[in-house]
Design a protein around this motif. Sequence first.
Motif, PDB file in Angstrom:
ATOM      1  N   VAL A  86     -51.871 -11.496 -47.123  1.00  0.00           N
ATOM      2  CA  VAL A  86     -52.205 -12.892 -47.434  1.00  0.00           C
ATOM      3  C   VAL A  86     -53.720 -13.057 -47.321  1.00  0.00           C
ATOM      4  CG1 VAL A  86     -51.897 -15.314 -46.735  1.00  0.00           C
ATOM      5  CG2 VAL A  86     -49.979 -13.698 -46.549  1.00  0.00           C
ATOM      6  N   PRO A  87     -54.403 -13.320 -48.442  1.00  0.00           N
ATOM      7  CA  PRO A  87     -55.854 -13.514 -48.375  1.00  0.00           C
ATOM      8  C   PRO A  87     -56.178 -14.867 -47.746  1.00  0.00           C
ATOM      9  CG  PRO A  87     -55.079 -13.894 -50.605  1.00  0.00           C
ATOM     10  CD  PRO A  87     -53.876 -13.448 -49.816  1.00  0.00           C
ATOM     11  N   ARG A  88     -57.292 -14.926 -47.053  1.00  0.00           N
ATOM     12  CA  ARG A  88     -57.667 -16.156 -46.352  1.00  0.00           C
ATOM     13  C   ARG A  88     -59.180 -16.328 -46.348  1.00  0.00           C
ATOM     14  NH1 ARG A  88     -55.532 -19.275 -41.669  1.00  0.00           N
ATOM     15  NH2 ARG A  88     -57.337 -20.041 -40.526  1.00  0.00           N
ATOM     16  N   GLY A  89     -59.615 -17.551 -46.665  1.00  0.00           N
ATOM     17  CA  GLY A  89     -61.034 -17.885 -46.537  1.00  0.00           C
ATOM     18  C   GLY A  89     -61.223 -18.645 -45.241  1.00  0.00           C
ATOM     19  N   ALA A  90     -61.431 -19.967 -45.347  1.00  0.00           N
ATOM     20  CA  ALA A  90     -61.645 -20.770 -44.152  1.00  0.00           C
ATOM     21  C   ALA A  90     -60.337 -21.312 -43.579  1.00  0.00           C
ATOM     22  CB  ALA A  90     -62.577 -21.932 -44.478  1.00  0.00           C
ATOM     23  N   GLY A  91     -59.244 -21.137 -44.290  1.00  0.00           N
ATOM     24  CA  GLY A  91     -57.983 -21.707 -43.809  1.00  0.00           C
ATOM     25  C   GLY A  91     -57.992 -23.225 -43.846  1.00  0.00           C
TER      26      GLY A  91
END
Lengths: 462, 462
Positions: free
Chosen positions: A67-72
């Motif tokens: 699961v890719p995630r940036g700042a959430g």
Amino acid sequence: MIKNNHLEYFISVVGKENVKSDKAHLIAYCYDATKERFEPDAVVFPRHEQDVSDVLKYCNDNKIVIVPRGAGSGFTGGALPSEGGIILSLERHMNKLLEIDMQNLLGVVQPGLINMEFQKAVEEVGLFYPPDPASEHYSTLGGNVSENAGGMRAAKYGITKDYVVALRAVLPNGEIIRAGKKTIKDVAGYNTAGILIASEGTLAIITEITLKLIPKPKFKQTYMGVFPDVNKAMNAVFKSLASGANPVAMEFLDALVIKALKQKFPQVSLPENAGGILVGDVDGSSQAEVDEQLKTLKDSFAQYGSTEFIIAKDDEEAAKLWFARRNASPATAIYGTKKLNEDISVPRSKLPEALEEIYKIGDKYGFNVPCFGHAGDGNIHVNVMVKDKTNEKEMHDGHKAIEEIFQLVVDMGGTLSGEHGIGLSKAPFMNIAFSQAELELFKSIKKAFDPNNILNPHKMGL
Amino acid sequence: MIKNNHLEYFISVVGKENVKSDKAHLIAYCYDATKERFEPDAVVFPRHEQDVSDVLKYCNDNKIVIVPRGAGSGFTGGALPSEGGIILSLERHMNKLLEIDMQNLLGVVQPGLINMEFQKAVEEVGLFYPPDPASEHYSTLGGNVSENAGGMRAAKYGITKDYVVALRAVLPNGEIIRAGKKTIKDVAGYNTAGILIASEGTLAIITEITLKLIPKPKFKQTYMGVFPDVNKAMNAVFKSLASGANPVAMEFLDALVIKALKQKFPQVSLPENAGGILVGDVDGSSQAEVDEQLKTLKDSFAQYGSTEFIIAKDDEEAAKLWFARRNASPATAIYGTKKLNEDISVPRSKLPEALEEIYKIGDKYGFNVPCFGHAGDGNIHVNVMVKDKTNEKEMHDGHKAIEEIFQLVVDMGGTLSGEHGIGLSKAPFMNIAFSQAELELFKSIKKAFDPNNILNPHKMGL
């Protein structure tokens, strides 16, 4: 629970310091703005594109969910590991501004770069990146592209997809692809960038983004139009825009929001008897252009029933006018302990009718439904206010009201989401918006990119 | 040769008058602007979307190849039935302007509507549809979307993809899908419209197009900048645009084109000693805005070496300035009997270097390579002029030169095609522009939409 040999492989790729499976990290990466929680099995921080490639290839070979995630900061659960697996966190290392290309008016960034940092950097050299989601101070550009983020300036300047010129990305099988070039025209091959935008991390991991920039407009001014009711305000929105007004933003507040603001923020200076407010900026390359825009708006608003048109004389006055809009969301808390908040979008001309019908649905269930948002582009933030979130029936009714609102909006030619995406939260409503054939096509597209379904599975109802 | 029972089925769907397999029709539908010829087995004229659905479903079930066709004006063979099968001709019946939505500034059209007819209709009500491919007087909007057509106004206003808001389309299995809504923001589901644009009729048959319109700019003026050589002109292109100039168009003519124009059209009035010319329009909502744009251009051009800046005082003068650009293509005929004409595109800042290297490739093989086109967006029409097209060696060298030019352009970060697409003509060069992984992905996308490969097979090298 992930096997140790998998963790060892990830460590061999990105280094020990970039693989975390201790409880503190699993908790730190289990949430987003939905407040739902799903702990991942591990968090991996790739240092560069090749790391992303190596990790994806391994996960694909071993059918490990990723699961890719940036700042959430997403509102629909796009970055939540609802099926467990690995969080691939792009904000720690892959957060660089790689280039501001002054000759071609382009910015090249890594996905973890925060939107506002990019905005500031390009403005320092006289350029402008318009997409300004409300999360701009913390959301990442990779997340913005994956969700096709909008913002207030969309009325004039469009949304994230209008600025994506090219992407680099890694497919689930580890292959690195380029989608698009640093050219304005490119019609060779399928428009892969087009389908990656808004794909919510389900098709590929974006590793580099080339964004269009424009010269920074030299002049800007804030306006506020006051209307006796929200219906008149909404009429003025699409009619003024159809008659040539072109404001940067045209935000609205309805009567319930105005009431809430006055109660919660006594210092707010809002006109008496305002039943609907439109607020925004106009900009231009000369003061004359700005003045002309303001005149067009003022005349048009007056024609459609405004009682007052205020123009900010300086930054301080502008901040005062914007204060109400910027605090609309917290103000609505006076109506309940739980806000069921949806970002539906309709053709602009349907705004008056959409709001009228939304209020009726609220009345039917006994909810206050304060609404505000991006009227200039038809994108409404609808807030079904549940008074007591511990009351099961009330919560159940709230969700029923939301479902009715979705059906209403789709029947009007609108969409489930203008900005926030589908993720987990709106997945149950996909069959309101799409036919069986359309949903099947989405599944086929997903399979074309990700045959083993390792990338962000079950998001968007896939 | 198509079986009679297939023809009978098509007749049962669309009627006898809309199925043609006589020689005259097969010849009439065997060509496009490439001058290549492939006769179809039959031509079917669907009356509406349901016809398209019925015909596609039948062809899919019976593995019959189907090639969609608008005006047949494409430059790369996209509408040629190179594998035989059925031409699905959309220009006869499905050519209606369905709606001009003045409230939301949208136009809804069928795919067979001619671009210019649409432009005229929307301009009559004060609106504007910017994409203006050179074929605008005969090419259809369906073809424009399928090829993502550009045009001269792309420098300021972008290309077809920037105006497509929503599509209806029929999948090869006969299912009708909608892609996008009449909303500015829509982030629900995959951006199917994004991948259908520029897909050259290989994924689905587009049956309805919703296009964004803008208010028609009230003021417009034509300019011409004269430079001693094309290198200085190309420098002025990207530097003036980077410094804030925003012309509608910025077209260029190189020294060979200028020489050819003077020879072929003695009446043309072009400045003596012009080695490179930039010509275009500026527009705006006020004359002041236009004047400011003209001043910015004039100053910027002077800074980068222009010897003259001409502003048209009226339509007649404007037509004179445009005459040279509009006749650039026929003028180049003085250099040879066969023009190998490619529409490569590079990042704007690479224009000076790209042209220099292209001329070197021409010199190496002994060809004149006059170039002109859309400098403002980096899109060059490169013409390798073969003196004697019956000379096999010369033709062979011409194709080698073209291949070298493609490689050069791709190495510079450019693309094989800015406007014309890949079709058949450029399919052999796809591996210059794309990696094996990227080509595999295209094949997977194709398969997701068209598992039986009945829709326009082998186009784009698929």
